[in-house]
Motif scaffolding. Structure first.
Motif, mmCIF file in Angstrom:
data_model
loop_
_atom_site.group_PDB
_atom_site.id
_atom_site.type_symbol
_atom_site.label_atom_id
_atom_site.label_comp_id
_atom_site.label_asym_id
_atom_site.label_seq_id
_atom_site.Cartn_x
_atom_site.Cartn_y
_atom_site.Cartn_z
ATOM 1 N N GLU A 187 0.872 -1.199 0.000
ATOM 2 C CA GLU A 187 0.000 0.000 0.000
ATOM 3 C C GLU A 187 0.897 1.234 0.000
ATOM 4 O OE1 GLU A 187 -1.158 -2.182 3.254
ATOM 5 O OE2 GLU A 187 -1.313 -3.337 1.387
ATOM 6 N N LEU A 188 1.952 1.161 0.832
ATOM 7 C CA LEU A 188 2.953 2.226 0.844
ATOM 8 C C LEU A 188 4.200 1.683 0.171
ATOM 9 C CD1 LEU A 188 2.571 3.385 4.560
ATOM 10 C CD2 LEU A 188 1.826 4.659 2.548
ATOM 11 N N VAL A 189 5.100 2.585 -0.218
ATOM 12 C CA VAL A 189 6.364 2.110 -0.783
ATOM 13 C C VAL A 189 7.360 1.990 0.355
ATOM 14 C CG1 VAL A 189 8.053 2.453 -2.612
ATOM 15 C CG2 VAL A 189 5.827 3.522 -2.808
ATOM 16 N N SER A 190 8.061 0.875 0.380
ATOM 17 C CA SER A 190 9.052 0.689 1.441
ATOM 18 C C SER A 190 10.446 0.874 0.837
ATOM 19 C CB SER A 190 8.840 -0.707 2.043
ATOM 20 O OG SER A 190 10.051 -1.332 2.241
ATOM 21 N N VAL A 191 11.265 1.657 1.529
ATOM 22 C CA VAL A 191 12.626 1.949 1.056
ATOM 23 C C VAL A 191 13.598 1.426 2.105
ATOM 24 C CG1 VAL A 191 14.262 3.776 0.448
ATOM 25 C CG2 VAL A 191 11.859 3.996 -0.205
ATOM 26 N N ILE A 192 14.381 0.436 1.712
ATOM 27 C CA ILE A 192 15.348 -0.166 2.637
ATOM 28 C C ILE A 192 16.729 0.405 2.333
ATOM 29 C CG2 ILE A 192 16.261 -2.372 3.552
ATOM 30 C CD1 ILE A 192 13.206 -2.347 3.654
ATOM 31 N N THR A 193 17.432 0.852 3.364
ATOM 32 C CA THR A 193 18.807 1.323 3.160
ATOM 33 C C THR A 193 19.743 0.408 3.946
ATOM 34 O OG1 THR A 193 18.810 2.764 5.098
ATOM 35 C CG2 THR A 193 17.984 3.714 3.043
ATOM 36 N N TYR A 223 12.366 2.915 5.589
ATOM 37 C CA TYR A 223 11.429 4.032 5.580
ATOM 38 C C TYR A 223 10.214 3.644 4.755
ATOM 39 C CZ TYR A 223 15.868 6.315 6.678
ATOM 40 O OH TYR A 223 17.079 6.634 7.251
ATOM 41 N N THR A 224 9.130 4.402 4.919
ATOM 42 C CA THR A 224 7.994 4.242 4.008
ATOM 43 C C THR A 224 7.678 5.601 3.390
ATOM 44 O OG1 THR A 224 6.425 4.600 5.807
ATOM 45 C CG2 THR A 224 6.954 2.296 5.267
ATOM 46 N N ALA A 225 7.006 5.547 2.243
ATOM 47 C CA ALA A 225 6.645 6.792 1.556
ATOM 48 C C ALA A 225 5.362 6.566 0.771
ATOM 49 C CB ALA A 225 7.759 7.202 0.603
ATOM 50 N N ILE A 236 5.937 4.475 -7.756
ATOM 51 C CA ILE A 236 7.393 4.618 -7.927
ATOM 52 C C ILE A 236 7.631 5.219 -9.319
ATOM 53 C CG2 ILE A 236 9.639 3.451 -8.057
ATOM 54 C CD1 ILE A 236 8.360 1.154 -6.371
ATOM 55 N N THR A 237 8.303 6.350 -9.366
ATOM 56 C CA THR A 237 8.613 6.993 -10.641
ATOM 57 C C THR A 237 10.127 7.039 -10.793
ATOM 58 O OG1 THR A 237 6.645 8.386 -10.483
ATOM 59 C CG2 THR A 237 8.357 9.107 -12.017
ATOM 60 N N LYS A 238 10.606 6.485 -11.914
ATOM 61 C CA LYS A 238 12.035 6.542 -12.204
ATOM 62 C C LYS A 238 12.368 7.932 -12.756
ATOM 63 C CE LYS A 238 13.643 2.316 -11.399
ATOM 64 N NZ LYS A 238 14.813 2.095 -10.528
ATOM 65 N N ILE A 239 13.472 8.499 -12.304
ATOM 66 C CA ILE A 239 13.838 9.857 -12.746
ATOM 67 C C ILE A 239 15.272 9.875 -13.282
ATOM 68 C CG2 ILE A 239 12.245 10.975 -11.137
ATOM 69 C CD1 ILE A 239 14.683 11.629 -9.331
ATOM 70 N N GLY A 240 15.607 10.946 -13.985
ATOM 71 C CA GLY A 240 16.973 11.093 -14.502
ATOM 72 C C GLY A 240 17.257 10.057 -15.581
#
Length: 380
Positions: free
Chosen positions: A125-131, A136-138, A266-270
């Motif tokens: 439901e949310l995007v999860s970002v693992i470092t 984090y979630t976003a 999720i949007t890819k940029i650059g």
């Protein structure tokens, strides 16, 4: 354990990540949104030079290191002098841009810098970002990491690499004409490939001298160096100089459909989003335009990547890359025709993807040849 949550996470503080953060940060619409930028680097080195052209003064104000209104192109056969007016050609040192962006963004209470490496981005439901050290979630993630599919599935698409190395050299005595740039100099070649020299004189005693390839494979570090050295002594006729800085890079010039990797959150940029113009590798101004569109889309509650690309230019880029890949020695001929047979307004509007159909036809006519006809039908 509660994961820190942000409205937007931007992965990567390169050109696209920082331009996007600046656009969000400077628009009151996003004042209530929490935004995080995650990058392993603090961006405190001058690792590249971005150049672009424009007619009016842009939002970058005094950021350009140097501006020119004249350019020269050398082919083996001729010298083409261009008066760029009403355009100015401008160069921005990466470090100046990073410092400007960081200083601007650090004043915003809703923007947060996290120095860490992102290892995984996944979507529920949310995007999860693992470092490497946290997670984090976003609500939405803007990701500038190039998908691994690019290297594995790339055989199906036309891809060349624009790869280069440049030296910023300083001389004891004034030797450079700092009123004009050498946009392309084809007189020094590595075999039958498309290679050229690019010279940006920052002053009468300082210039960036860069050797560039539009080819399928990169070369050894020492190869670039030997061509630069040769060019400085034989073409610029300079004997004594010091190398103040070096820069190098590899930019994919490709028809690979990067934007297929966008999802609803999720949007890819650059480069990872296909924002670099495939036929030229120019990115600074294209990024600015894409960022403006992304912000407009977000405010209208549309997918951020909606209508980011204009179909006809994708088609033109495909044809151009096909010719350059199949007949790499043709590069010099293509650019000589392009710059000698069109006026500056038409050329720059075409490269900026702002040309009219009539201007497109002028460009096509200047490049009219069997190679292009063949590539045109293959691309269909």
């Amino acid at each position: 354990m509660h994961k820190p949550h942000y409205d937007y996470i931007i992965v990567g503080n390169g050109l696209a990540g920082l331009q996007l953060a600046l656009a969000l940060g400077n628009d009151a619409f996003f004042n209530g949104k929490q935004i995080a930028l995650i990058d392993p680097s603090t961006k405190s080195e001058n690792d590249k030079t971005w150049s672009f052209w424009e007619t009016e003064d842009s939002i970058w104000g005094k950021l350009p290191y140097k501006t020119w209104q004249k350019a020269t192109i050398y082919s083996s056969k001729k010298e083409i002098k261009l008066n760029l007016k009403p355009y100015s050609y401008k160069s921005i040192r990466a470090l100046d841009f990073y410092n400007y962006a960081k200083a601007n963004l650090k004043q915003k209470h809703n923007i947060h810098f996290i120095t860490d490496t992102v290892t995984k981005v996944s979507e529920k439901e949310l995007v999860s970002v693992i470092t490497e050290t946290n997670s984090y979630t976003a609500n939405h993630v803007f990701d500038s990491r190039v998908t691994p599919h690019f290297t594995t599935q790339n055989k199906k698409h036309t891809t060349l690499l624009q790869h280069f190395k440049g030296w910023i050299i300083r001389t004891e005595f004034p030797v450079f004409d700092d009123t004009q740039i050498t946009m392309m100099d084809y007189r020094l070649k590595d075999g039958n490939q498309t290679t050229f020299m690019y010279v940006l004189p920052f002053s009468k005693t300082e210039a960036l001298v860069e050797f560039t390839y539009f080819t399928e494979n990169t070369v050894k570090e020492s190869t670039y160096d030997s061509y630069i050295k040769h060019y400085i002594s034989d073409y610029l006729k300079i004997e004594n100089y010091t190398i103040a800085e070096t820069e190098s890079g590899v930019i994919p010039m490709t028809t690979f459909p990067f934007s297929n990797n966008n999802t609803s959150n999720i949007t890819k940029i650059g480069t990872a989003g296909g924002w670099v113009k495939p036929s030229t590798g120019y990115s600074f101004k294209h990024t600015q335009k894409k960022v403006t569109k992304v912000v407009t889309n977000l405010k209208a509650n549309q997918p951020p990547s909606k209508n980011l690309f204009i179909a006809k230019y994708k088609f033109y880029d495909k044809i151009f890359l096909k010719v350059l890949k199949d007949e790499n020695h043709k590069g010099e001929w293509i650019f000589e025709q392009y710059y000698s047979k069109n006026d500056v307004n038409t050329m720059f509007r075409f490269l900026d993807e702002e040309s009219t159909f009539t201007e497109d036809l002028k460009i096509m006519w200047s490049l009219f040849s069997f190679s292009f006809i063949k590539a045109f039908f293959r691309t269909l």
